[in-house]
Design a protein around this motif. Structure first.
Motif, short mmCIF file in Angstrom:
data_model
loop_
_atom_site.label_atom_id
_atom_site.label_comp_id
_atom_site.label_asym_id
_atom_site.label_seq_id
_atom_site.Cartn_x
_atom_site.Cartn_y
_atom_site.Cartn_z
N ARG A 149 10.46 85.91 41.98
CA ARG A 149 11.82 86.56 41.81
C ARG A 149 12.86 85.64 41.49
NH1 ARG A 149 13.94 88.86 46.36
NH2 ARG A 149 12.74 87.71 47.88
N THR A 159 16.29 89.51 41.27
CA THR A 159 16.01 90.54 42.17
C THR A 159 16.52 90.20 43.54
OG1 THR A 159 14.45 91.94 40.95
CG2 THR A 159 14.88 92.72 43.03
N ILE A 215 16.10 94.61 47.61
CA ILE A 215 15.01 95.16 48.11
C ILE A 215 15.11 95.72 49.43
CG2 ILE A 215 12.70 93.91 49.15
CD1 ILE A 215 12.89 91.86 46.79
N LEU A 269 11.24 100.57 44.61
CA LEU A 269 11.20 99.35 44.11
C LEU A 269 11.33 99.34 42.69
CD1 LEU A 269 8.85 97.82 46.81
CD2 LEU A 269 11.46 97.27 46.63
N GLU A 270 10.50 100.14 41.99
CA GLU A 270 10.45 99.98 40.69
C GLU A 270 11.45 100.47 39.70
OE1 GLU A 270 6.51 101.80 39.77
OE2 GLU A 270 5.48 99.79 40.26
N TRP A 305 15.49 94.83 37.44
CA TRP A 305 14.67 93.58 37.14
C TRP A 305 13.08 93.83 37.56
CZ3 TRP A 305 15.42 90.53 33.34
CH2 TRP A 305 16.69 90.30 32.76
N VAL A 306 12.92 94.73 38.33
CA VAL A 306 11.59 94.86 38.71
C VAL A 306 10.53 95.69 37.67
CG1 VAL A 306 9.91 96.05 40.48
CG2 VAL A 306 12.20 95.03 41.23
N TYR A 307 9.45 94.86 37.35
CA TYR A 307 8.59 95.70 36.37
C TYR A 307 7.64 96.52 37.22
CZ TYR A 307 5.25 96.04 32.59
OH TYR A 307 4.34 96.63 31.78
N ALA A 348 5.73 97.16 41.30
CA ALA A 348 5.85 96.83 42.66
C ALA A 348 4.45 97.63 43.33
CB ALA A 348 7.02 97.20 43.45
N ILE A 382 5.99 92.11 44.27
CA ILE A 382 6.78 92.47 43.19
C ILE A 382 6.68 91.39 41.86
CG2 ILE A 382 9.15 92.19 42.40
CD1 ILE A 382 10.22 93.11 45.43
N GLN A 383 6.64 92.24 40.69
CA GLN A 383 6.63 91.60 39.69
C GLN A 383 7.62 91.87 38.58
OE1 GLN A 383 3.33 92.57 36.90
NE2 GLN A 383 4.01 91.22 35.33
N GLU A 384 8.57 90.75 38.55
CA GLU A 384 9.96 91.00 37.57
C GLU A 384 9.50 91.15 36.30
OE1 GLU A 384 13.86 89.40 39.81
OE2 GLU A 384 12.93 87.94 38.40
#
Length: 256
Positions: free
Chosen positions: A63, A66, A71, A95-96, A100-102, A104, A118-120
């Protein structure tokens, strides 16, 4: 009828009753009642956040933009639930929704732990001045950061964002190997391409053959450099030639 006769009739009717059936039904009802009671007790236990609390939530994934506070806010509903009744789909959706979260993912880990991955978003360009494009050419809205200032400026209709990003990559690669840097690329509502180099030169490419036309600019630029006046704009929307706009203001400034 005498009482003795009534008694004999009652005894006769009782002998005809299928007691095995009645006792069987009574036993079945008692079993069902016990199962129902047990199910209600189990349901209450599984949904009791105090009886089966979530001990920990492990957050993984690289991250940059984020924050922990964002979170924690998204995980509020999770922490108020028990281990079993927490709705992981709702938590993932919350979360999504963070800017900036792509992507989750949320999953349970026995006995009382949740793992969040989490994938940003990976921003590769500014989009229409206010939004961003990710590596897949998808538009998203999020607050900017200083380290993203130098990303290229792309613009166009939102449903053409992926095509604009692909075209930027192709044009920038061709320009880069010839010593130029593409700073911005715009696709107009009429599908005409307009580029601007890092040195400030604007290039009109029109609707078709943009790669051929940018190569024509690369070929002719050494000749244009021989002029005392700096180039401001090159219009390549012609089949064979081009038009040049000179920056006379810069020339006068340089001559002072």
């Amino acid at each position: 009828m005498s009482w003795s006769n009534k008694g004999r009739q009652l005894k006769q009717k009782l002998k005809q009753v299928d007691w095995y059936l009645y006792f069987g039904l009574l036993f079945l009802l008692s079993v069902l009642a016990t199962i129902t009671w047990g199910g209600l007790k189990l349901h209450g236990l599984l949904n009791d956040a105090d009886a089966l609390p979530i001990d920990a939530v492990a957050v993984k994934g690289e991250r940059k933009f984020t924050s922990d506070q964002e979170i924690q806010m998204a995980l509020q509903s999770l922490m108020q639930s028990s281990f079993f009744n927490a709705d992981v789909v709702d938590v993932q959706r919350a979360l999504e929704e963070l800017p900036w979260v792509y992507h989750a993912s949320v999953r349970r880990e026995w006995p009382a732990k949740f793992k969040v991955t989490i994938q940003e978003q990976q921003a590769v360009a500014h989009w229409n001045g206010q939004a961003w494009l990710n590596v897949n050419g998808e538009v998203f809205d999020a607050i900017g950061y200083p380290e993203l200032t130098d990303l290229p400026m792309l613009s166009g209709p939102d449903d053409m964002a992926q095509e604009v990003l692909v075209s930027y990559g192709q044009l920038d690669e061709l320009l880069k190997i010839n010593g130029f840097k593409l700073a911005s690329l715009r696709l107009s509502p009429r599908h005409a391409w307009q580029a601007e180099l890092a040195n400030g030169i604007k290039i009109e490419l029109g609707r078709e053959d943009k790669m051929t036309r940018i190569q024509r600019f690369i070929n002719v630029y050494p000749t244009l450099q021989q002029s005392e006046r700096p180039v401001a704009k090159v219009d390549l929307r012609y089949d064979t030639g081009f038009a040049v706009g000179w920056d006379d203001t810069n020339k006068r400034t340089e001559n002072k």
